[in-house]
Design a protein around this motif. Structure first.
Motif, PDB file in Angstrom:
ATOM      1  N   ALA A   1       0.649  -1.063   0.272  1.00  0.00           N
ATOM      2  CA  ALA A   1       0.372  -0.230   0.032  1.00  0.00           C
ATOM      3  C   ALA A   1       0.987   0.594  -0.052  1.00  0.00           C
ATOM      4  CB  ALA A   1      -0.957   0.480   1.524  1.00  0.00           C
ATOM      5  N   GLY A   2       0.431   2.416  -0.293  1.00  0.00           N
ATOM      6  CA  GLY A   2       1.460   3.486  -0.192  1.00  0.00           C
ATOM      7  C   GLY A   2       2.129   3.905  -1.933  1.00  0.00           C
ATOM      8  N   ALA A   3       0.570   3.329  -2.719  1.00  0.00           N
ATOM      9  CA  ALA A   3       1.644   3.588  -4.091  1.00  0.00           C
ATOM     10  C   ALA A   3       2.225   5.055  -4.763  1.00  0.00           C
ATOM     11  CB  ALA A   3       0.654   3.419  -5.486  1.00  0.00           C
ATOM     12  N   ASP A   4       1.473   6.316  -4.645  1.00  0.00           N
ATOM     13  CA  ASP A   4       1.904   8.111  -3.778  1.00  0.00           C
ATOM     14  C   ASP A   4       3.051   7.720  -3.704  1.00  0.00           C
ATOM     15  OD1 ASP A   4      -1.075   7.310  -5.401  1.00  0.00           O
ATOM     16  OD2 ASP A   4      -1.646   9.055  -4.426  1.00  0.00           O
ATOM     17  N   SER A   5       3.316   7.454  -2.730  1.00  0.00           N
ATOM     18  CA  SER A   5       5.020   8.280  -1.529  1.00  0.00           C
ATOM     19  C   SER A   5       5.678   7.084  -2.476  1.00  0.00           C
ATOM     20  CB  SER A   5       4.417   7.597  -0.257  1.00  0.00           C
ATOM     21  OG  SER A   5       3.806   6.249   0.272  1.00  0.00           O
ATOM     22  N   GLN A   6       5.303   5.734  -2.597  1.00  0.00           N
ATOM     23  CA  GLN A   6       6.489   5.706  -3.273  1.00  0.00           C
ATOM     24  C   GLN A   6       7.024   6.129  -4.404  1.00  0.00           C
ATOM     25  OE1 GLN A   6       6.467   0.685  -2.775  1.00  0.00           O
ATOM     26  NE2 GLN A   6       4.152   1.448  -1.599  1.00  0.00           N
ATOM     27  N   LEU A   7       5.862   5.909  -5.193  1.00  0.00           N
ATOM     28  CA  LEU A   7       6.228   6.682  -6.811  1.00  0.00           C
ATOM     29  C   LEU A   7       6.227   8.366  -6.194  1.00  0.00           C
ATOM     30  CD1 LEU A   7       5.816   7.269  -9.818  1.00  0.00           C
ATOM     31  CD2 LEU A   7       3.470   7.903  -9.446  1.00  0.00           C
ATOM     32  N   ALA A   8       6.268   9.156  -5.692  1.00  0.00           N
ATOM     33  CA  ALA A   8       6.948  10.366  -5.094  1.00  0.00           C
ATOM     34  C   ALA A   8       8.696  10.301  -4.926  1.00  0.00           C
ATOM     35  CB  ALA A   8       6.588  10.721  -3.623  1.00  0.00           C
ATOM     36  N   VAL A   9       9.006   9.106  -3.894  1.00  0.00           N
ATOM     37  CA  VAL A   9      10.565   8.476  -4.318  1.00  0.00           C
ATOM     38  C   VAL A   9      11.474   8.538  -5.211  1.00  0.00           C
ATOM     39  CG1 VAL A   9      12.377   6.941  -3.330  1.00  0.00           C
ATOM     40  CG2 VAL A   9      10.459   7.758  -1.522  1.00  0.00           C
ATOM     41  N   LEU A  10      10.697   7.733  -6.616  1.00  0.00           N
ATOM     42  CA  LEU A  10      10.936   8.210  -7.541  1.00  0.00           C
ATOM     43  C   LEU A  10      11.146   8.888  -8.700  1.00  0.00           C
ATOM     44  CD1 LEU A  10      11.674   6.116 -10.043  1.00  0.00           C
ATOM     45  CD2 LEU A  10       9.445   5.605 -10.695  1.00  0.00           C
ATOM     46  N   GLY A  11      10.116   9.816  -7.907  1.00  0.00           N
ATOM     47  CA  GLY A  11       9.636  10.966  -8.916  1.00  0.00           C
ATOM     48  C   GLY A  11      11.398  12.118  -7.930  1.00  0.00           C
ATOM     49  N   GLN A  12      11.501  11.735  -7.365  1.00  0.00           N
ATOM     50  CA  GLN A  12      12.271  12.296  -6.782  1.00  0.00           C
ATOM     51  C   GLN A  12      13.917  12.563  -7.078  1.00  0.00           C
ATOM     52  OE1 GLN A  12      12.731  15.738  -4.244  1.00  0.00           O
ATOM     53  NE2 GLN A  12      10.849  15.406  -4.875  1.00  0.00           N
ATOM     54  N   LYS A  13      14.142  11.005  -6.754  1.00  0.00           N
ATOM     55  CA  LYS A  13      15.539  10.145  -6.828  1.00  0.00           C
ATOM     56  C   LYS A  13      15.527  10.559  -8.727  1.00  0.00           C
ATOM     57  CE  LYS A  13      15.876   6.432  -3.710  1.00  0.00           C
ATOM     58  NZ  LYS A  13      16.192   5.221  -3.608  1.00  0.00           N
ATOM     59  N   ASN A  14      14.884  10.901  -9.585  1.00  0.00           N
ATOM     60  CA  ASN A  14      14.769  11.211 -11.012  1.00  0.00           C
ATOM     61  C   ASN A  14      14.911  12.494 -11.509  1.00  0.00           C
ATOM     62  OD1 ASN A  14      15.339   8.298 -12.209  1.00  0.00           O
ATOM     63  ND2 ASN A  14      13.973   8.158 -10.600  1.00  0.00           N
ATOM     64  N   ARG A  15      14.150  13.257 -10.622  1.00  0.00           N
ATOM     65  CA  ARG A  15      14.150  14.632 -10.463  1.00  0.00           C
ATOM     66  C   ARG A  15      13.252  15.177 -11.530  1.00  0.00           C
ATOM     67  NH1 ARG A  15      18.757  17.626 -12.501  1.00  0.00           N
ATOM     68  NH2 ARG A  15      17.766  19.124 -11.339  1.00  0.00           N
ATOM     69  N   TRP A  16      11.939  14.290 -11.384  1.00  0.00           N
ATOM     70  CA  TRP A  16      10.583  14.558 -11.954  1.00  0.00           C
ATOM     71  C   TRP A  16      10.092  15.133 -11.783  1.00  0.00           C
ATOM     72  CZ3 TRP A  16       9.306   8.346 -12.239  1.00  0.00           C
ATOM     73  CH2 TRP A  16      10.372   7.936 -13.491  1.00  0.00           C
ATOM     74  N   PRO A  17       9.636  17.046 -13.070  1.00  0.00           N
ATOM     75  CA  PRO A  17       8.789  17.431 -12.322  1.00  0.00           C
ATOM     76  C   PRO A  17       7.189  16.145 -12.284  1.00  0.00           C
ATOM     77  CG  PRO A  17       9.315  18.125 -13.959  1.00  0.00           C
ATOM     78  CD  PRO A  17       9.923  16.934 -14.235  1.00  0.00           C
ATOM     79  N   PHE A  18       6.107  16.844 -11.415  1.00  0.00           N
ATOM     80  CA  PHE A  18       4.961  16.529 -10.779  1.00  0.00           C
ATOM     81  C   PHE A  18       4.211  17.562 -10.825  1.00  0.00           C
ATOM     82  CE2 PHE A  18       5.478  12.689  -8.289  1.00  0.00           C
ATOM     83  CZ  PHE A  18       6.442  11.935  -9.130  1.00  0.00           C
ATOM     84  N   VAL A  19       3.172  17.979 -11.783  1.00  0.00           N
ATOM     85  CA  VAL A  19       2.242  18.620 -12.455  1.00  0.00           C
ATOM     86  C   VAL A  19       0.735  18.275 -12.020  1.00  0.00           C
ATOM     87  CG1 VAL A  19       1.397  20.357 -13.904  1.00  0.00           C
ATOM     88  CG2 VAL A  19       4.320  19.185 -13.436  1.00  0.00           C
ATOM     89  N   LEU A  20       0.109  19.130 -11.760  1.00  0.00           N
ATOM     90  CA  LEU A  20      -1.040  18.883 -10.947  1.00  0.00           C
ATOM     91  C   LEU A  20      -1.781  19.899 -11.673  1.00  0.00           C
ATOM     92  CD1 LEU A  20      -2.082  18.095  -7.687  1.00  0.00           C
ATOM     93  CD2 LEU A  20      -1.351  16.390  -9.244  1.00  0.00           C
ATOM     94  N   LEU A  21      -2.397  19.197 -13.196  1.00  0.00           N
ATOM     95  CA  LEU A  21      -3.083  19.959 -14.331  1.00  0.00           C
ATOM     96  C   LEU A  21      -4.626  20.882 -13.437  1.00  0.00           C
ATOM     97  CD1 LEU A  21      -3.021  17.489 -16.889  1.00  0.00           C
ATOM     98  CD2 LEU A  21      -1.850  19.290 -16.521  1.00  0.00           C
ATOM     99  N   SER A  22      -4.874  22.403 -14.274  1.00  0.00           N
ATOM    100  CA  SER A  22      -5.733  22.573 -13.670  1.00  0.00           C
ATOM    101  C   SER A  22      -7.391  21.611 -14.140  1.00  0.00           C
ATOM    102  CB  SER A  22      -5.895  23.700 -14.342  1.00  0.00           C
ATOM    103  OG  SER A  22      -5.760  24.514 -15.819  1.00  0.00           O
ATOM    104  N   HIS A  23      -8.196  22.175 -13.102  1.00  0.00           N
ATOM    105  CA  HIS A  23      -9.867  21.206 -13.908  1.00  0.00           C
ATOM    106  C   HIS A  23     -10.952  22.159 -12.830  1.00  0.00           C
ATOM    107  CE1 HIS A  23      -7.733  19.204 -10.270  1.00  0.00           C
ATOM    108  NE2 HIS A  23      -9.130  18.845  -9.881  1.00  0.00           N
ATOM    109  N   THR A  24     -11.861  21.866 -13.225  1.00  0.00           N
ATOM    110  CA  THR A  24     -12.668  22.413 -11.818  1.00  0.00           C
ATOM    111  C   THR A  24     -13.408  20.871 -11.520  1.00  0.00           C
ATOM    112  OG1 THR A  24     -14.601  21.164 -13.512  1.00  0.00           O
ATOM    113  CG2 THR A  24     -13.774  23.567 -13.831  1.00  0.00           C
TER     114      THR A  24
END
Length: 237
Positions: free
Chosen positions: A151-174
């Motif tokens: 469990a905790g896919a979001d936090s595990q994906l966040a670690v991958l993003g931090q290690k690879n310096r990937w930008p994470f972008v939330l797109l605007s929506h209603t």
């Protein structure tokens, strides 16, 4: 809920990889003609490792990582593809995430930007909701080995993003463009049930649905959480 998700997302994609956790046979709504572009995997308590194992060999194309409890609108895939064109290269776009201001805390609701609310402008975050996200397979390699916890896919994906310096972008929506499929109460509010990852994590229950071990692991993996943007990161070669 899964039948509603499949009905809404299948017309929007070229192929659907579906991990049936805890199942040995497909439910009736996945049988018969019209489902030839679905690949099924039967997992026995392997989420999220089994889910991401299905797509880790894909080298090209846009990967949309979805969940089984969200009503996806008919322009969902098109909106994410447009977002990835706007933010090309090794980027993960989504609609739900965590923006840390000090100490990372994945259970602090004040740090969550919810997909259920209006987001007026695109926003960089430290973690993106893995069930409402997309990336270009040429630039972002997401594999089963990156998810050691059940469990905790979001936090595990966040670690991958931090290690690879990937930008994470939330797109605007209603608000209500994306809505949960959870049961609606008498007051009209949809609430998660007792048997869900969020509830088990908040109560710190002894359960495979408790994401707290993954969250604590994630915090320990990253010395300094950086908000990676396209301004502080070199582009793809």
């Amino acid at each position: 809920m899964l039948s509603q998700v499949v009905a809404s997302i299948l017309p929007q994609v070229d192929h659907l990889y579906l991990c049936l956790d805890g199942h040995r046979e497909p439910p009736d709504f996945l049988r018969g003609p019209g489902h030839d572009k679905i690949t099924l995997k039967f997992s026995q308590r392997g989420y999220p490792k089994a889910k991401f194992a299905m797509i880790e060999s894909i080298e090209e194309g846009i990967i949309l990582s979805i969940d089984d409890d969200i009503a996806y609108p008919e322009d969902y895939a098109k909106t994410l593809v447009a977002g990835l064109r706007k933010y090309p290269g090794p980027t993960i776009c989504g609609f739900h995430g965590h923006l840390f201001t000090d100490t990372p805390d994945f259970t602090d609701v004040s740090k969550i930007i919810s997909y259920q609310r209006t987001l007026k402008k695109d926003t960089y975050v430290h973690a993106v909701g893995s069930g409402i996200a997309a990336w270009d397979a040429r630039y972002c390699k997401v594999k089963a080995e990156h998810f050691p916890f059940s469990a905790g896919a979001d936090s595990q994906l966040a670690v991958l993003g931090q290690k690879n310096r990937w930008p994470f972008v939330l797109l605007s929506h209603t608000a209500k463009w994306l809505v949960p499929l959870w049961p609606e109460g008498t007051d009209g509010i949809r609430r998660v049930g007792e048997s869900c990852i969020w509830t088990h994590t908040k109560k710190n229950l002894a359960s495979r649905l408790n994401a707290r071990p993954a969250n604590q692991w994630a915090v320990a993996q990253v010395e300094q959480w950086v908000l990676h943007t396209h301004e502080n990161k070199p582009g793809p070669e």
